[in-house]
Motif scaffolding. Structure first.
Motif, PDB file in Angstrom:
ATOM      1  N   ALA A 283       0.824  -1.203   0.000  1.00  0.00           N
ATOM      2  CA  ALA A 283       0.000   0.000   0.000  1.00  0.00           C
ATOM      3  C   ALA A 283       0.859   1.253   0.000  1.00  0.00           C
ATOM      4  O   ALA A 283       0.535   2.238  -0.678  1.00  0.00           O
ATOM      5  CB  ALA A 283      -0.928  -0.012   1.216  1.00  0.00           C
ATOM      6  N   LEU A 284       1.964   1.222   0.735  1.00  0.00           N
ATOM      7  CA  LEU A 284       2.855   2.381   0.789  1.00  0.00           C
ATOM      8  C   LEU A 284       3.449   2.682  -0.579  1.00  0.00           C
ATOM      9  O   LEU A 284       3.409   3.824  -1.049  1.00  0.00           O
ATOM     10  CB  LEU A 284       3.970   2.111   1.801  1.00  0.00           C
ATOM     11  N   PHE A 285       3.997   1.671  -1.234  1.00  0.00           N
ATOM     12  CA  PHE A 285       4.607   1.883  -2.552  1.00  0.00           C
ATOM     13  C   PHE A 285       3.554   2.225  -3.604  1.00  0.00           C
ATOM     14  O   PHE A 285       3.780   3.085  -4.467  1.00  0.00           O
ATOM     15  CB  PHE A 285       5.398   0.643  -2.975  1.00  0.00           C
ATOM     16  N   SER A 286       2.416   1.568  -3.555  1.00  0.00           N
ATOM     17  CA  SER A 286       1.377   1.824  -4.552  1.00  0.00           C
ATOM     18  C   SER A 286       0.833   3.241  -4.445  1.00  0.00           C
ATOM     19  O   SER A 286       0.664   3.932  -5.456  1.00  0.00           O
ATOM     20  CB  SER A 286       0.247   0.812  -4.382  1.00  0.00           C
ATOM     21  N   ASP A 287       0.572   3.686  -3.228  1.00  0.00           N
ATOM     22  CA  ASP A 287       0.045   5.027  -3.055  1.00  0.00           C
ATOM     23  C   ASP A 287       1.062   6.072  -3.479  1.00  0.00           C
ATOM     24  O   ASP A 287       0.709   7.097  -4.068  1.00  0.00           O
ATOM     25  CB  ASP A 287      -0.367   5.250  -1.599  1.00  0.00           C
ATOM     26  N   TYR A 288       2.337   5.802  -3.182  1.00  0.00           N
ATOM     27  CA  TYR A 288       3.389   6.747  -3.584  1.00  0.00           C
ATOM     28  C   TYR A 288       3.482   6.844  -5.103  1.00  0.00           C
ATOM     29  O   TYR A 288       3.700   7.923  -5.660  1.00  0.00           O
ATOM     30  CB  TYR A 288       4.721   6.303  -2.990  1.00  0.00           C
ATOM     31  N   ALA A 289       3.290   5.719  -5.780  1.00  0.00           N
ATOM     32  CA  ALA A 289       3.371   5.716  -7.237  1.00  0.00           C
ATOM     33  C   ALA A 289       2.173   6.396  -7.883  1.00  0.00           C
ATOM     34  O   ALA A 289       2.307   7.106  -8.881  1.00  0.00           O
ATOM     35  CB  ALA A 289       3.495   4.285  -7.752  1.00  0.00           C
TER      36      ALA A 289
END
Length: 331
Positions: A283-289
Motif C-alpha cells: 500500500a505504501l509503494f502503490s500510493d506513492y506511485a
C-alpha cells in the motif's frame, strides 16, 4: 509487487516485509544507490548486489535472532551505491550481537575499516569520499530491538492515530540545535516540514557536527550528552520499546523528499492499516506511485515494514510506548 522478504522467515513474533526501488518515475530511472540488509530467524540473509536481491545462508547464526537495516548511498558523491553495498556486505560478517555495546563496537569498527578501504591520498578534510546512511535494528529473540543510526534515513512508529519518528536526522538543523541555535519548533520545521538535501554525518563518510567545513573521520553518537533536551529521547544507539498495536517503518528519505512532507506522511496511519506487513508495504509503494506528493524529488525508495506480534502462549504483551516528546506530535 516484488518483496525481497518473500523467501525469509522471521519467526512467530515478527511480521516483516521489505522492498527497494530505483524510483517511481516512468521517465527517469536513476541508479539505485539504496540497499537493504535482512537476516531472518534462521540465518538466511538478503541484500542488494549490483541493484539485484541476492540471498545467502549464514553459518552459526543463532536461532530467532534478526537483523534489519536500510542504507542510502550518498547520491552526490562518487561510489554511493558501492558504499552502501559494501556496508550491507560487511554487516553479513558481523556476528549476532547480544548487547548494545557489542553492536556499537562492531559497527564502529566496520565504519573505520571501510573508510580506510575507500580512502584516497588526496581526501583530506574533503567530502569526496563516499558515504551511506545506516539505520539498523538488531533484534535478539524475546528482547527489545537495539537501534544503531547514522545519517538521515529514519525509523517511524505508526499507530492508528499518530506517526512518530524514532530517530533524529543527522543534518545541519540538528547540528544547529545541538549548539543552541534552533529551538524545537524551528528544528521540526527544517527537518520534518521541508526538504533540504544536506547531511552532517554518514557511515564511511564521517561527521561535520563540530565544523561544517571540516569532515572528521569518526562517527559521533548523538545522545543526551550532546543533544538538546527536546531530542534526548531520540538517541542514536539505544534499546527501543515496541508496541504490539504499532507498525514500524525503516525507510530511506525518498519517501519524504518533497517540498511539504507532512500531508503525505499524515496518510500513513490509514494507509498502513492493512492485515499484515506485506500488504502494508504494498500500500505504501502503490500510493506513492499513484498519488505522489507535490514537488517530489525523484529518489530511490527502500522500506522495511515491521510488526511485533504478541506471543500466542500468553495473553499479555508489553505495550509501553517510548517516552513522549515534550511537545505534542506534529502529525
Amino acid at each position: 509487487m516484488t518483496r525481497i522478504t518473500d523467501q525469509l522467515n522471521f519467526g512467530p513474533g515478527l511480521d516483516v516485509a521489505a522492498r527497494s526501488s530505483a524510483s517511481i518515475s516512468k521517465l527517469q530511472t536513476p541508479e539505485n544507490q539504496d540497499n537493504l540488509l535482512l537476516i531472518d530467524a534462521n540465518g538466511r540473509a538478503v541484500l542488494l548486489r549490483d541493484q539485484t536481491p541476492q540471498t545467502t545462508q549464514l553459518p552459526d547464526w543463532p536461532q530467532g535472532h534478526v537483523r534489519l537495516a536500510v542504507l542510502d548511498g550518498m547520491g552526490g558523491h562518487g561510489h554511493g551505491r558501492q558504499a552502501a553495498e559494501a556496508v550491507a556486505t560487511g554487516l553479513l560478517r558481523i556476528p549476532a550481537c547480544a548487547s548494545l555495546e557489542e553492536l556499537s563496537t562492531r559497527l564502529d569498527q566496520l565504519h573505520r575499516d571501510l573508510q580506510a578501504r575507500f580512502a584516497r591520498p588526496d581526501d583530506h578534510d574533503t567530502f569526496r569520499r563516499p558515504g551511506t546512511t545506516l539505520t539498523l535494528l538488531e533484534i535478539p529473540p524475546g528482547r527489545e530491538p537495539m537501534l544503531y543510526h547514522a545519517g538521515d534515513s529514519r525509523l517511524y512508529e505508526i499507530t492508528p492515530q499518530t506517526v512518530k519518528p524514532l530517530t533524529a536526522d543527522h543534518v545541519p538543523a540538528t547540528a544547529f540545535a545541538m549548539h543552541g541555535l534552533l529551538d524545537e519548533q524551528e528544528w521540526w520545521q527544517q527537518v520534518h516540514g521541508e526538504h533540504r538535501a544536506q547531511i552532517s554525518q554518514a557511515y564511511i563518510l564521517g561527521n561535520a557536527f563540530a565544523n561544517p567545513q571540516v569532515l572528521d573521520d569518526g562517527l559521533l553518537p548523538l545522545d543526551a550528552t550532546n543533544l538538546p533536551p527536546f531530542l534526548h529521547h531520540l538517541a542514536d544507539r539505544r534499546a527501543v520499546t515496541v508496541r504490539a498495536d504499532a507498525t514500524y517503518l525503516l525507510a530511506t528519505d525518498g519517501f519524504w523528499s518533497c517540498a511539504h512532507p507532512q500531508p503525505w506522511i499524515e496518510r500513513w496511519p490509514a494507509l498502513l492499516a492493512q492485515s499484515d506487513a506485506g500488504h502494508a508495504l504494498d500500500a505504501l509503494f502503490s500510493d506513492y506511485a499513484h498519488n505522489p506528493p507535490p514537488q517530489l524529488h525523484i529518489d530511490n525508495l527502500s522500506a522495511i515494514v515491521i510488526r511485533f506480534t504478541p506471543p500466542k502462549t500468553t495473553g499479555n504483551v508489553d505495550e509501553t510506548a517510548l517516552p513522549t516528546a515534550p511537545i505534542p506530535s506534529h502529525f
